[in-house]
Design a protein around this motif. Structure first.
Motif, PDB file in Angstrom:
ATOM      1  N   PRO A  17       0.740  -1.570  -0.072  1.00 11.47           N
ATOM      2  CA  PRO A  17       0.514  -0.326   0.378  1.00 11.47           C
ATOM      3  C   PRO A  17       0.688   1.625  -0.433  1.00 11.47           C
ATOM      4  CG  PRO A  17       0.031  -1.215   2.163  1.00 11.47           C
ATOM      5  CD  PRO A  17       1.091  -2.384   0.577  1.00 11.47           C
ATOM      6  N   GLU A  18       0.613   2.339  -1.082  1.00 13.13           N
ATOM      7  CA  GLU A  18       1.134   3.556  -0.722  1.00 13.13           C
ATOM      8  C   GLU A  18       0.438   4.671   0.648  1.00 13.13           C
ATOM      9  OE1 GLU A  18       1.473   4.728  -4.760  1.00 13.13           O
ATOM     10  OE2 GLU A  18       1.754   2.654  -5.466  1.00 13.13           O
ATOM     11  N   ILE A  19      -1.193   4.681   0.188  1.00 11.25           N
ATOM     12  CA  ILE A  19      -1.420   5.394   1.258  1.00 11.25           C
ATOM     13  C   ILE A  19      -1.749   4.902   2.204  1.00 11.25           C
ATOM     14  CG2 ILE A  19      -4.112   6.501   1.349  1.00 11.25           C
ATOM     15  CD1 ILE A  19      -3.903   6.692  -1.968  1.00 11.25           C
ATOM     16  N   ILE A  20      -1.447   4.853   3.562  1.00 13.53           N
ATOM     17  CA  ILE A  20      -1.020   4.597   5.432  1.00 13.53           C
ATOM     18  C   ILE A  20      -2.033   5.935   5.948  1.00 13.53           C
ATOM     19  CG2 ILE A  20       0.124   3.968   6.631  1.00 13.53           C
ATOM     20  CD1 ILE A  20       0.261   2.230   3.785  1.00 13.53           C
ATOM     21  N   PHE A  21      -1.987   5.319   6.647  1.00  8.64           N
ATOM     22  CA  PHE A  21      -3.162   6.042   7.654  1.00  8.64           C
ATOM     23  C   PHE A  21      -3.699   4.813   8.933  1.00  8.64           C
ATOM     24  CE2 PHE A  21      -7.366   3.740   8.590  1.00  8.64           C
ATOM     25  CZ  PHE A  21      -7.650   3.468   7.219  1.00  8.64           C
ATOM     26  N   THR A  22      -3.693   6.410  10.379  1.00 11.60           N
ATOM     27  CA  THR A  22      -3.617   5.232  11.849  1.00 11.60           C
ATOM     28  C   THR A  22      -4.122   5.166  11.982  1.00 11.60           C
ATOM     29  OG1 THR A  22      -2.714   7.410  12.703  1.00 11.60           O
ATOM     30  CG2 THR A  22      -0.693   5.970  11.948  1.00 11.60           C
ATOM     31  N   GLN A  23      -5.296   5.777  12.250  1.00 18.14           N
ATOM     32  CA  GLN A  23      -6.714   5.894  12.330  1.00 18.14           C
ATOM     33  C   GLN A  23      -7.920   6.256  11.746  1.00 18.14           C
ATOM     34  OE1 GLN A  23      -7.290   5.476  15.323  1.00 18.14           O
ATOM     35  NE2 GLN A  23      -9.401   5.142  14.943  1.00 18.14           N
ATOM     36  N   SER A  24      -7.761   6.855  10.721  1.00 24.11           N
ATOM     37  CA  SER A  24      -9.034   7.513   9.382  1.00 24.11           C
ATOM     38  C   SER A  24      -8.493   8.194   8.680  1.00 24.11           C
ATOM     39  CB  SER A  24     -10.345   7.759  10.348  1.00 24.11           C
ATOM     40  OG  SER A  24     -10.033   9.088  11.216  1.00 24.11           O
ATOM     41  N   LEU A  25      -9.485   7.766   8.034  1.00 24.70           N
ATOM     42  CA  LEU A  25      -8.814   8.337   6.441  1.00 24.70           C
ATOM     43  C   LEU A  25     -10.992   8.571   5.446  1.00 24.70           C
ATOM     44  CD1 LEU A  25      -6.611   9.562   4.725  1.00 24.70           C
ATOM     45  CD2 LEU A  25      -6.899   7.258   3.474  1.00 24.70           C
ATOM     46  N   THR A  26     -10.800   9.606   5.561  1.00 25.37           N
ATOM     47  CA  THR A  26     -11.698  10.272   4.197  1.00 25.37           C
ATOM     48  C   THR A  26     -11.399   9.804   2.825  1.00 25.37           C
ATOM     49  OG1 THR A  26     -12.744  10.791   6.105  1.00 25.37           O
ATOM     50  CG2 THR A  26     -13.886  11.042   4.023  1.00 25.37           C
ATOM     51  N   LEU A  27     -11.398   9.756   1.473  1.00 25.39           N
ATOM     52  CA  LEU A  27     -11.186   9.552   0.172  1.00 25.39           C
ATOM     53  C   LEU A  27     -12.648  10.234  -0.036  1.00 25.39           C
ATOM     54  CD1 LEU A  27     -10.042   6.388  -0.175  1.00 25.39           C
ATOM     55  CD2 LEU A  27      -8.518   8.557  -0.134  1.00 25.39           C
ATOM     56  N   TYR A  28     -12.266  11.310  -0.808  1.00 24.95           N
ATOM     57  CA  TYR A  28     -13.580  12.007  -2.245  1.00 24.95           C
ATOM     58  C   TYR A  28     -12.773  11.735  -3.307  1.00 24.95           C
ATOM     59  CZ  TYR A  28     -14.645  14.301   2.438  1.00 24.95           C
ATOM     60  OH  TYR A  28     -14.096  14.677   3.539  1.00 24.95           O
ATOM     61  N   VAL A  29     -14.014  10.962  -4.175  1.00 27.48           N
ATOM     62  CA  VAL A  29     -13.553  10.485  -5.115  1.00 27.48           C
ATOM     63  C   VAL A  29     -14.637  10.769  -6.685  1.00 27.48           C
ATOM     64  CG1 VAL A  29     -12.955   8.571  -6.066  1.00 27.48           C
ATOM     65  CG2 VAL A  29     -12.402   7.863  -4.518  1.00 27.48           C
ATOM     66  N   GLU A  30     -14.404  12.165  -6.643  1.00 27.57           N
ATOM     67  CA  GLU A  30     -15.380  12.143  -8.319  1.00 27.57           C
ATOM     68  C   GLU A  30     -16.875  11.630  -7.526  1.00 27.57           C
ATOM     69  OE1 GLU A  30     -15.442  11.365 -12.086  1.00 27.57           O
ATOM     70  OE2 GLU A  30     -13.400  10.254 -11.672  1.00 27.57           O
ATOM     71  N   GLY A  31     -16.993  13.111  -6.153  1.00 29.20           N
ATOM     72  CA  GLY A  31     -18.630  12.324  -5.892  1.00 29.20           C
ATOM     73  C   GLY A  31     -18.817  11.752  -4.715  1.00 29.20           C
ATOM     74  N   VAL A  32     -18.189  10.463  -4.944  1.00 35.20           N
ATOM     75  CA  VAL A  32     -18.524   9.466  -3.793  1.00 35.20           C
ATOM     76  C   VAL A  32     -17.708   9.917  -2.783  1.00 35.20           C
ATOM     77  CG1 VAL A  32     -18.745   6.660  -3.115  1.00 35.20           C
ATOM     78  CG2 VAL A  32     -19.201   8.051  -5.446  1.00 35.20           C
ATOM     79  N   THR A  33     -17.911   9.879  -0.875  1.00 38.34           N
ATOM     80  CA  THR A  33     -17.165  10.039   0.259  1.00 38.34           C
ATOM     81  C   THR A  33     -16.922   8.308   0.995  1.00 38.34           C
ATOM     82  OG1 THR A  33     -18.439  12.154   0.647  1.00 38.34           O
ATOM     83  CG2 THR A  33     -17.352  11.008   2.260  1.00 38.34           C
ATOM     84  N   LEU A  34     -15.609   7.730   0.763  1.00 42.61           N
ATOM     85  CA  LEU A  34     -15.004   7.042   1.705  1.00 42.61           C
ATOM     86  C   LEU A  34     -14.556   7.024   2.602  1.00 42.61           C
ATOM     87  CD1 LEU A  34     -14.280   6.134  -1.557  1.00 42.61           C
ATOM     88  CD2 LEU A  34     -14.849   4.078  -1.242  1.00 42.61           C
ATOM     89  N   GLU A  35     -14.704   6.533   3.827  1.00 41.49           N
ATOM     90  CA  GLU A  35     -14.934   7.159   4.999  1.00 41.49           C
ATOM     91  C   GLU A  35     -13.814   5.960   5.728  1.00 41.49           C
ATOM     92  OE1 GLU A  35     -17.858  10.908   6.188  1.00 41.49           O
ATOM     93  OE2 GLU A  35     -17.584   8.529   7.249  1.00 41.49           O
ATOM     94  N   LEU A  36     -12.837   5.229   5.749  1.00 40.40           N
ATOM     95  CA  LEU A  36     -12.396   4.417   6.104  1.00 40.40           C
ATOM     96  C   LEU A  36     -11.471   4.735   7.941  1.00 40.40           C
ATOM     97  CD1 LEU A  36     -11.465   4.412   2.927  1.00 40.40           C
ATOM     98  CD2 LEU A  36      -9.634   4.093   3.667  1.00 40.40           C
ATOM     99  N   GLU A  37     -12.165   3.834   8.961  1.00 33.39           N
ATOM    100  CA  GLU A  37     -11.696   3.819  10.114  1.00 33.39           C
ATOM    101  C   GLU A  37     -11.105   2.193  10.303  1.00 33.39           C
ATOM    102  OE1 GLU A  37     -13.327   4.454  14.348  1.00 33.39           O
ATOM    103  OE2 GLU A  37     -15.090   4.021  12.642  1.00 33.39           O
ATOM    104  N   HIS A  38     -10.440   2.481  11.037  1.00 32.07           N
ATOM    105  CA  HIS A  38      -9.548   1.610  12.110  1.00 32.07           C
ATOM    106  C   HIS A  38     -10.782   0.859  13.206  1.00 32.07           C
ATOM    107  CE1 HIS A  38      -6.255  -0.409  15.302  1.00 32.07           C
ATOM    108  NE2 HIS A  38      -6.364  -1.446  13.715  1.00 32.07           N
ATOM    109  N   VAL A  39     -10.592   0.094  13.110  1.00 29.77           N
ATOM    110  CA  VAL A  39     -11.067  -0.707  14.247  1.00 29.77           C
ATOM    111  C   VAL A  39     -10.940  -1.785  14.884  1.00 29.77           C
ATOM    112  CG1 VAL A  39     -13.849  -0.167  13.566  1.00 29.77           C
ATOM    113  CG2 VAL A  39     -12.773  -2.707  12.151  1.00 29.77           C
ATOM    114  N   GLY A  40      -9.581  -2.430  14.283  1.00 26.04           N
ATOM    115  CA  GLY A  40      -8.619  -3.541  14.978  1.00 26.04           C
ATOM    116  C   GLY A  40     -10.151  -5.116  15.059  1.00 26.04           C
TER     117      GLY A  40
END
Ligand code: ZN
Length: 239
Positions: free
Chosen positions: A142-165
């Motif tokens: 992977p090239e895009i790394i996060f530790t808690q959460s990361l929000t990606l905005y992709v052409e009008g679609v929101t993707l919210e990534l959250e670490h839950v373990g």
């Protein structure tokens, strides 16, 4: 075995899992956003990934520009080399994949691994069946790394990534699509992998109760059917 994408809501599909659990072929999430496609997980092998590509062509989906790993287990990652797109992952997932990527993958290496840790035999044999040809195989880091959460905005679609373990994999993340009211949960509330499992382990109902929300209508895990909120709630109560 179906080769057709299943549409969940507009913009959101899955390439459905193989119901034969011995094949260890999970659901792969597909988000069509404008002129690009985002995948949630990458399939268990290059062969699986190529079948996903054919299904994407069938709906004339735009090119895959982004892959999101829900966690570092092989069945979610080993197809990634086919897509040629950057992957996003949690920091722990990055560490695990750096280690997996450093192994000398081949049929004989998998056989040696079975000798070294017989408790992993079932998983390793499934891996060996899924990845027929190791010669050109590589683990896409992977090239895009996060530790808690990361929000990606992709052409009008929101993707919210959250670490839950969780007990299944410490690097598990969930992916929320608030506008589409869809939640991809990966394997996060599943039991630990077979070789780490104790008889008293159960589905993580506390995790499920934490995830359920009036804001989401669909709950998609990696090895089951997509669930409505009511079905997901019921599963959490039974767990
Ligand atoms: Zn897993």
């Amino acid at each position: 075995m179906t080769e057709t994408l299943v549409q969940i809501v507009p913009n959101v599909y899955i390439f459905p899992r193989d119901e034969n659990s011995e094949r260890v072929q999970p659901n792969v999430g597909i988000i069509v956003a404008g002129r690009q496609t985002v995948l949630i997980d990458a399939g268990n092998s290059p062969r699986h990934a190529r079948r996903i590509m054919i299904a994407l062509d069938d709906i004339q989906a735009p090119p895959v520009r982004q892959v999101i790993y829900t966690h570092s287990h092989w069945d979610h990652v080993f197809g990634a080399m086919v897509f040629g797109a950057p992957a996003a992952a949690h920091e722990l997932c990055r560490k695990h994949l750096a280690e997996l990527g450093s192994k000398p993958w081949s049929h004989s290496y998998v056989q040696e691994e079975i000798q070294r840790s017989p408790a992993r035999e079932t998983a390793l044999r499934a891996m060996s069946r899924a990845v027929e040809d190791w010669r050109s195989f590589r683990v896409v880091q992977p090239e895009i790394i996060f530790t808690q959460s990361l929000t990606l905005y992709v052409e009008g679609v929101t993707l919210e990534l959250e670490h839950v373990g969780g007990a299944h994999a410490p690097d598990s993340v969930v992916v929320r699509l608030p506008e589409q009211r869809v939640l991809f949960v990966g394997d996060c509330y599943y039991l630990p992998p077979l070789h780490l499992r104790r008889p008293e382990d159960t589905l993580d109902s506390a995790m499920m109760r934490r995830l359920v929300s009036d804001a989401y209508d669909w709950y998609i895990d990696s090895h089951g059917q997509p669930m409505s909120r009511e079905e997901f709630q019921k599963l959490a109560e039974l767990a």
